[in-house]
Scaffold this motif. Structure first.
Motif, PDB file in Angstrom:
ATOM      1  N   ARG A 268      10.141  -2.280 -18.624  1.00  0.00           N
ATOM      2  CA  ARG A 268       9.109  -1.258 -18.395  1.00  0.00           C
ATOM      3  C   ARG A 268       7.713  -1.886 -18.383  1.00  0.00           C
ATOM      4  NH1 ARG A 268      13.192   1.099 -21.055  1.00  0.00           N
ATOM      5  NH2 ARG A 268      14.153   2.810 -19.904  1.00  0.00           N
ATOM      6  N   GLU A 269       7.645  -3.138 -18.824  1.00  0.00           N
ATOM      7  CA  GLU A 269       6.347  -3.835 -18.871  1.00  0.00           C
ATOM      8  C   GLU A 269       6.068  -4.634 -17.607  1.00  0.00           C
ATOM      9  OE1 GLU A 269       8.408  -3.917 -21.845  1.00  0.00           O
ATOM     10  OE2 GLU A 269       7.151  -2.144 -22.174  1.00  0.00           O
TER      11      GLU A 269
ATOM     12  N   ASP B  80       3.985   1.003 -14.054  1.00  0.00           N
ATOM     13  CA  ASP B  80       4.870   1.098 -15.230  1.00  0.00           C
ATOM     14  C   ASP B  80       6.289   1.493 -14.865  1.00  0.00           C
ATOM     15  OD1 ASP B  80       2.737   0.500 -16.892  1.00  0.00           O
ATOM     16  OD2 ASP B  80       2.153   2.621 -16.992  1.00  0.00           O
TER      17      ASP B  80
END
Ligand code: M6R
Length: 608
Positions: free
Chosen positions: A216-217, A185
């Motif tokens: 962030r993915e 992450d």
């Protein structure tokens, strides 16, 4: 040069940015800065000088946020100053960019942007990038970066963030290195692997003109046409400790002492007694080797000096004509290259701009290219037809030491491999050289034990303004490397001279007290070298001489003689360079110089 880093994740960005930059400081260290986005606001903190200055600044005025970019600079456009430090920001203060490389057409872009109302505050080429991105920004930062990059000429690895999209980090490279680190992450960009190694061992190597969108993915890699690219994850196996000082005062001293291991590692599985040389990573066939008419060895700095030894070795053992040339000269002189040409590109970093350009020129003209490099996944390793890696481990000190000696080993391996394929040496002759090569790590350990003598010589001679390094044949090649080492880290002017050539002019510089280092390991010209040493001692020079154990004749002419373990003369450079590395190191430390980060230099020279 310059080092860039970037982070997107759930943790605070600035601790990683600072830590990452500290691992990249070898790439440039005249100023540093970071930019972090927090609650839709961009905060930039940057200043002239070493990273420690930036750390102090951030301690007093913290920079919060979980998305950020950072930069450590080796100035090309504009003096090192607070204002010229990266990151650079667009006129509105919404987009921030870190850049490693040179935007060659920045002046025309700048003029064009000024006409559109943009304002500029720095002398850098980089400042055009955030403004150009701003010009194209219509709500999608990736698209804007793609459009901006299509207008840019030159070399770049860039990281871009904007307050408009605080969940995105965009990066792209061309001719400057860039890797992507894959965490849990959280994701990173960096100019080199050590920057991310405390956080992840899984990385992507980006190719030229590949764009990366980090959120962030996850991470998406795209071609310049917007096509998604699937990449293999490279898992780094070497230890983060390899890039730490490990109890030594400087990286350079540590790396000098790592040479026995580095030599062993570089020979492992390649040099095995009684077995033909097998190079798993080289696909060139016996037929192709037999058809080579000319070899060019192309490199810069220390790698060039390794190439000088390579020329001797390949010509002597494999009987193929070799030209050795500095990459920045080679690429601009229209060299004669065709399908019967082999180019050997030597580069520790695998990113040196001139060496990479020479490699591309040779390939374009039909030559085959073998790279000798220390960095897996580097541009040079990816663009060459074949790669022979030196397994030296990360070399952090700006002054190259273990990279040089392992490059020598790589040169001997290639020379023997060619000799084996061409039949220019008998099996017995090849076996003898291999046997002797395998003793080099142990003999290097012996040479390292003599460091006290070198240290003592340094303490008596560090005040000299000039020094000379003399040698003939391979000793001259090593003299060049010894001289470069001394200049580079101790700032003492020195010249390496082919000892037989001295009397054609340069001997006029010898006067009572001049310090001279003389190498006399080459048996067939030993007597001639001893006579050349006499020529300078007669004129008052103070000479420290190196010869093989047992060759004591030298004592009659030098002030101090030191002996290195006997080996085949062709292999002598691996051993004789070690006291010269130590000499440069002790001269520099006694003078109080910053050994690992000498002035005006950077480790990786990614500008031409
Ligand atoms: O990474 P490379 O081997 O291509 O670098 C070439 C030179 O810049 C490098 O060897 C330089 O000369 C060193 N600082 C010398 O110690």
């Amino acid at each position: 040069m310059c080092g860039i880093v970037g982070y997107i994740g759930k943790r605070e960005a600035s601790p990683f940015l600072i830590e990452g930059l500290s691992k990249l400081e070898y790439r440039g260290y005249d100023s540093a800065g970071i930019a972090v986005i927090n609650n839709g606001e961009l905060k930039v903190s940057k200043c002239k000088g070493r990273l420690a200055n930036l750390e102090d600044r951030i301690k007093n005025d913290p920079v919060k946020g979980t998305l950020g970019i950072g930069h450590t600079r080796w100035a090309t456009h504009g003096e090192p100053s607070d204002v010229n430090s990266h990151p650079h920001t667009n006129t509105n203060g919404t987009i921030s960019v870190v850049h490693n490389g040179i935007i060659e057409n920045y002046l025309s872009i700048k003029e064009w942007l000024i006409k559109k109302g943009y304002e500029f505050y720095t002398e850098t080429d980089t400042e055009v990038i955030p403004n150009l991105v701003d010009y194209y920004y219509k709500g999608d930062i990736l698209e804007a970066v793609m459009k901006a990059v299509s207008k840019m000429e030159g070399s770049y690895a860039i990281g871009v963030v904007t307050t408009e999209e605080p969940d995105k980090l965009v990066a792209v490279r061309k001719d400057s290195p860039l890797i992507v680190g894959l965490g849990q992450d959280e994701y990173y960009i960096a100019s080199d692997i050590p920057a991310v190694l405390n956080h992840t061992r899984d990385v992507y190597f980006l190719n030229d003109k590949e764009f990366v969108l980090l959120t962030r993915e996850g991470v998406k890699i795209l071609s310049q046409d917007g096509e998604e690219i699937k990449k293999e994850v490279y898992h780094v196996t070497w230890n983060a400790d390899a890039a730490e000082k490990g109890g030594y005062e400087h990286f350079m001293l540590k790396e000098i002492h790592e040479q026995p291991k580095a030599l062993r590692d570089t020979m492992t599985s390649r040099i095995i007694p009684g077995k033909p040389i097998q190079l798993d990573d080289i696909t060139i066939t016996s037929e192709q080797i037999k058809n080579i008419k000319r070899i060019y060895i192309i490199a810069c700095g220390t790698a060039y000096h390794a190439g000088v030894v390579g020329k001797y070795a390949i010509e002597k053992l494999a009987r193929i004509p070799v030209e050795i040339e500095v990459a920045s000269e080679f690429r601009y002189r229209d060299p004669i290259i065709d399908e019967s040409t082999l180019l050997i590109a030597v580069s520790q970093s695998g990113e040196t701009a001139d060496t990479l350009a020479a490699l591309r020129l040779a390939k374009q003209k039909g030559a085959r290219v073998i790279a000798i490099t220390n960095v897996v996944g580097s541009s040079i390793s990816r663009e060459a037809d074949d790669v022979l890696y030196t397994w030296a481990g990360p070399e952090i000190a700006v002054a190259s030491t273990k990279a040089y000696t392992t490059q020598l080993i790589a040169m001997y391996i290639i020379a023997l491999f060619f000799a084996q394929n061409k039949g220019t040496l008998s099996n017995e002759e090849i076996e003898e050289i291999k046997r002797e090569m395998l003793t080099l790590p142990e003999k290097t350990e012996e040479v390292l034990k003599t460091k006290d003598v070198v240290q003592k010589f340094a303490s008596k001679n560090y005040m000299h303004k000039d020094m000379f390094f003399l040698g003939r044949g391979l000793d001259y090649a090593v003299a060049m490397e010894g001289s470069l080492k001394l200049k580079e880290i101790s700032y003492i002017h020195s010249e390496a001279y082919a000892a037989g050539e001295l009397k054609h002019g340069t001997i006029a510089l010898i006067e009572p007290g001049t310090a001279v280092i003389a190498l006399a390991t080459q048996e067939d010209i030993y007597d001639k070298m001893v006579s050349n040493i006499r020529e300078v001692t007669t004129r008052g020079a103070k000479v420290l001489g190196f010869a093989f154990e047992g060759h004591t004749e030298i004592e009659k002419t030098v002030d101090l003689a030191r002996y290195i373990p006997k080996t085949l003369p062709i292999l002598a450079p691996v051993l004789s360079v070690v006291p010269l590395q130590l000499l440069a190191y002790y001269m520099a430390t006694i003078k109080g110089c910053d050994v690992d980060k000498p002035r005006n230099l950077a480790k990786s020279v990614t500008v031409e």
